[in-house]
Design an enzyme around this catalytic site. Structure first.
Site, mmCIF file in Angstrom:
data_model
loop_
_atom_site.group_PDB
_atom_site.id
_atom_site.type_symbol
_atom_site.label_atom_id
_atom_site.label_comp_id
_atom_site.label_asym_id
_atom_site.label_seq_id
_atom_site.Cartn_x
_atom_site.Cartn_y
_atom_site.Cartn_z
ATOM 1 N N SER A 97 0.803 -1.175 -0.074
ATOM 2 C CA SER A 97 -0.033 -0.134 -0.068
ATOM 3 C C SER A 97 0.950 1.285 -0.018
ATOM 4 C CB SER A 97 -0.997 -0.185 1.125
ATOM 5 O OG SER A 97 -2.036 0.820 1.056
ATOM 6 N N ASP A 227 -9.724 -5.188 -4.398
ATOM 7 C CA ASP A 227 -9.200 -4.359 -3.475
ATOM 8 C C ASP A 227 -10.159 -3.131 -3.320
ATOM 9 O OD1 ASP A 227 -7.726 -2.273 -2.395
ATOM 10 O OD2 ASP A 227 -5.759 -3.111 -2.847
ATOM 11 N N HIS A 256 -7.620 -5.784 0.000
ATOM 12 C CA HIS A 256 -6.392 -4.574 0.019
ATOM 13 C C HIS A 256 -5.396 -5.262 0.979
ATOM 14 C CE1 HIS A 256 -3.996 -1.228 -0.126
ATOM 15 N NE2 HIS A 256 -4.158 -0.936 1.011
#
EC number: 1.11.1.-
Length: 276
Positions: A97, A227, A256
């Site tokens: 991320s 995601d 995610h």
């Protein structure tokens, strides 16, 4: 465990496990978490003989909580300070991320020989926010809502995110792990509210296009197609296209936070890429 002091006096906490002559694998966590988010992968790579390292980004986890430096340039400089202090060479850098953005910026600027490979997991590059040059991005209002929720009641917001979109626990039929939710909350609440607030702009508005174009080492781009935080279509395939030597790996239906919900799926692929 230890700390490294950066040029502006910020103490960055890090973990460093395994043989000092082992190939170093460096993990970079997402927002607003800490090195602890990579516990599963660190133990996995440790069991395969690797040296594993992970740090808490400034303002996150056990690192100092300065009032400045909550931007990608400084995050990358902090990583450079860590790699220099530990004299890491030929390392593999794996970022999730926001940590994927940090990896992109660091690797693009790293000294020759420091980095052998990189992995972007559910990562924010090339750029998240919608603009004239990124019409498929998320509207700025989405991130304004993040900031408003954080400022209004950070403790509740840090329950809502992992309970819902982060791990896909809001999907019908999902197996909810209260332990993962609690772990996410604990990591988040260890950090500084100001750092987390400013980091929202760092992960959403930073354009990594030029960084990706500059990277010439092999890069694995791994992303779940479900995601809900960093939408797949505007991230992974676009990053892979910009990179000179990319392998795109899509995970059908994964969320995610797949590194925590599906480590048995992700870890073997990470290991295979590192060993390849």
């Amino acid at each position: 465990m230890g700390t490294v002091t950066t040029s502006d006096g910020t103490n960055i906490f890090y973990k460093d496990w395994g043989p000092r002559d082992g190939l170093p694998v460096v993990f970079h966590h997402g927002w607003p978490l800490s090195a602890d988010d990579w516990d599963n992968q660190m133990l996995f790579f440790l069991s395969h003989g690797y040296r594993v390292i992970a740090h808490d980004r400034r303002g996150h986890g056990r690192s100092d909580q300065p009032s400045t430096g909550h931007d990608m340039d400084t995050y990358a400089a902090d990583v450079a300070a860590l790699t220099e202090a530990l004299d890491l060479r030929g390392a593999v850098h794996i970022g999730h991320s926001t940590g994927g953005g940090e990896v992109a910026r660091y690797v693009a600027r790293a000294e020759p020989g420091r980095v052998a490979k990189a992995v972007l997991v559910s990562a924010v590059p090339p750029v998240m926010v919608k603009s004239d040059t990124n019409p498929d991005g998320l509207p700025l209002e989405v991130f304004d809502e993040f900031r408003a929720a954080l400022a209004a009641n950070r403790a509740q917001f840090y329950i809502d995110v992992p309970s819902g979109p982060f791990y896909g626990f809001n999907r019908e039929g999902a197996t909810v792990s209260q332990g993962l939710i609690d772990h996410w909350w604990l990591q988040g609440m260890m950090g500084a509210a100001n750092a987390h607030y400013e980091c929202i702009a760092a992960f959403s508005e930073t354009d990594f296009t030029d960084d990706l174009k500059r990277i010439d080492v092999p890069v694995l781009v791994a992303h779940g197609t479900d995601d809900q935080v960093v939408p797949y279509a505007d991230a992974a395939p676009k990053s892979a296209e910009l990179l000179a030597n990319a392998t795109l790996k899509s995970y059908e239906g994964l969320p995610h936070g797949m590194l925590s919900t599906h480590p048995e799926v992700l870890n073997p692929d990470l290991l295979a890429f590192v060993k390849s």
